[in-house]
Every structure is written in structure tokens, then in C-alpha cells.
Design an enzyme around this catalytic site. Structure first.
Site: not given
Length: 314
Positions: A10, A58, A83, A108, A116, A166
Site C-alpha cells: 500500500r 463507495e 467494499f 487490503h 478483521d 496491505r
């Protein structure tokens, strides 16, 4: 010169966007309240007048990006890959049907956000963007390739989806080649008994698997496909013909992803003994991506074992 080997994926993304903004005044970056987590802040710090945070929305992210593209800009829209799927309808109708130069960047991705849990782990994104007719789909392996892929994406006509991880980083491609070419596969290891095709972060696992196979007297080629669409069909056919056995490995569902793209082509052109390694269900919460690779069998040892099975079955 930028030390790409010292960056996480990232961070490489943020640096690439900032540098691209220096070169092209039409580049704008949009985030869905993810400027820090995607490292798009690197672009914002250098080009604040071309950086937009639309909030946790989004669908608006992609819709606004489409509007900016119609106004003559080249937008890069960033959020977590899991997302980005919320805005698939906007990607289809507002971006793809008009073939707009919008670049959607899903960060990610895969198991990158291990802690998560499955809600944040994108394991279907390659499939849903690959099915859109005008989208190019890029799946770089490491920080060096993320930087190169983002830079090269500016030359693509039409929309692009770029899949980025990530922090998990094993620098593999830094010395593999100098120039990233969209639509080209890269040979990491030559071999004649079986071909292991990879995309994204599974590349170093495949290289280690080839080393394990060599110790068993099996010569395995490793071919890396950072572009899933358009696929390098010439490379697919060349190594399928040379080895007679193909194993695909990806950090994604086995349905509709990279392996499916390879199978779709070979089934119509050169039927070949083949297996697809990936996921068949959602992920789970874990302390690290490495823990999930181990849990789901995406390890060098398992890759080598599956490749050996294919060789025995030829």
C-alpha cells in the site's frame, strides 16, 4: 531512486500515485474515507487540489469518478477491495458500459486484512471485475510490481481494476524484469514437467514449491500473470503444451477467478491436465495472512504436492 523493496504494497501504491500525479495533471485520486489506510495520503500531500474524500460511500466514490472521467480527468478511486464490491452496479453501468478511463483500486485484498475477519477479506473481486467486458484486471505480487502496475495502468484505454494487498510483502519481482507490460506474463522459473501459474501474492510460494519439486526430480515452471485480463494466452498455451500439466494458484475463490480464466481458454484451445488452487468459501479471522495461507493450504508444500499429483496423472 525510490527503494521499492523497502515499501509495503500500500505504500508503493501511494508513492506510485503521487509520482504519477507529478507526470500527469489529469490524474485525480478519490477515497472513501481511506486516505490513510490506502496510503493515498502520499498523493494528497503532494497534490491536495486533486484529492477528494467522498466519505464512507463507495457507490458515490465510483459514480463521482465516472463523472470526473467524463470531464477529461483520469480518476483513481481507492477503497478496501471488499467494499469496492458495493459499487459493482456503478462500475458496470457508469464506468464499464461507457468504457471510461476510471481506475478502481481495491486494497487490503485477499487475506491482507486477516484480523478483521471474512467481512473485510475480498476473495471474489477478480471474478466480478473480470466479467465486465471493458475492464482490465491487474493483480500485482509485491511492492515493486504494485508500483509498476499502477504506473502502467495510466496507459490503458478504458477502465482498470487493480488489486493490492496491505503489509504482507515478500519482494520477488524486483529483479524479475524491468518494465511492466499490461497483458504480459513473466517466467520466474523454467521447467518441463509441470507449469505452475500464479497471480498476485502467491508467486513466492510457487517459486519455493518449484524448488521443493526440483529436489524430488520434478522440473516445474513458474509463470506469473500480474494481468488476469487480458490474459497472456500465448504464455498459457506455450507452457501447457511444453509440460502437459497446469496448476493455477491464487488468493481468491476457485470459481470465476484467475484459474477459471486459464481453464476457459485451455478448454477451448488445448485441453490440458489441470488443477486450480484457491478458496472455496469465505475466510476467517486470524492474526496474520500467513496464518490463513497455512490454514487454507496455500503453502509451498501443498502447492508442490498438488503439482506432483498432476505429473503422476499425466
Amino acid at each position: 531512486m525510490l527503494d521499492l523493496e523497502g515499501l509495503t504494497p500500500r505504500e508503493a501504491l501511494g508513492r506510485a500515485l503521487a509520482d504519477l500525479g507529478d507526470l500527469r495533471k489529469d490524474v485525480v485520486v478519490l477515497v472513501a474515507d481511506t486516505g490513510e489506510t490506502t496510503r493515498a495520503r502520499f498523493f494528497a500531500e503532494r497534490h491536495p487540489e486533486r484529492f477528494f474524500n467522498v466519505g464512507i460511500a463507495e457507490q458515490s466514490l465510483v459514480g463521482i469518478a465516472a463523472g470526473l472521467a467524463l470531464a477529461g480527468f483520469m480518476p483513481y478511486a481507492l477503497t478496501f477491495a471488499a467494499f469496492m464490491t458495493r459499487a459493482w452496479e456503478q462500475a458496470r453501468n457508469s464506468v464499464d458500459r461507457l468504457a471510461l478511463p476510471v481506475r478502481l483500486v481495491g486494497t487490503h485484498a485477499g487475506f491482507a486484512d486477516a484480523y478483521d475477519g471474512p467481512s473485510h477479506q475480498a476473495l471474489e473481486d477478480i471474478a466480478i471485475f473480470r466479467v465486465l467486458p471493458n475492464f482490465t484486471v491487474l493483480v500485482p505480487a509485491d511492492s515493486c510490481e504494485v508500483y509498476r502496475a499502477v504506473t502502467a495502468s495510466a496507459t490503458v484505454k478504458g477502465p482498470v481494476y487493480i488489486r493490492v494487498g496491505r503489509d504482507f510483502h515478500i519482494p520477488t519481482t524486483c529483479d524479475m524484469y524491468d518494465k511492466f507490460e499490461v497483458g504480459r506474463a513473466y517466467v520466474a522459473v523454467e521447467g518441463k514437467d509441470v507449469a505452475i501459474f500464479t497471480t498476485g501474492v502467491t508467486l513466492p510460494f510457487a517459486i519455493e514449491a518449484a524448488q521443493l519439486l526440483r529436489d524430488r526430480g520434478i522440473s516445474a515452471a513458474v509463470v506469473h500473470f500480474p494481468t488476469v485480463k487480458p490474459l497472456d494466452y500465448a504464455a498459457v498455451e506455450k507452457y501447457a503444451a511444453a509440460t502437459g500439466a497446469v496448476l493455477t494458484v491464487e488468493e481468491h475463490m476457485v470459481h470465476g477467478g484467475f484459474g477459471s480464466a486459464v481453464a476457459e481458454h485451455l478448454s477451448q484451445t488445448r485441453p490440458t491436465k489441470m488443477a486450480i488452487m484457491g478458496l472455496k468459501s469465505y475466510g476467517r479471522t486470524a492474526k496474520s495472512p500467513q496464518e490463513l495461507y497455512q490454514y487454507y493450504g496455500l503453502t509451498p508444500e501443498n502447492i508442490a504436492a498438488r503439482a506432483e499429483e498432476l505429473v503422476r496423472l499425466r
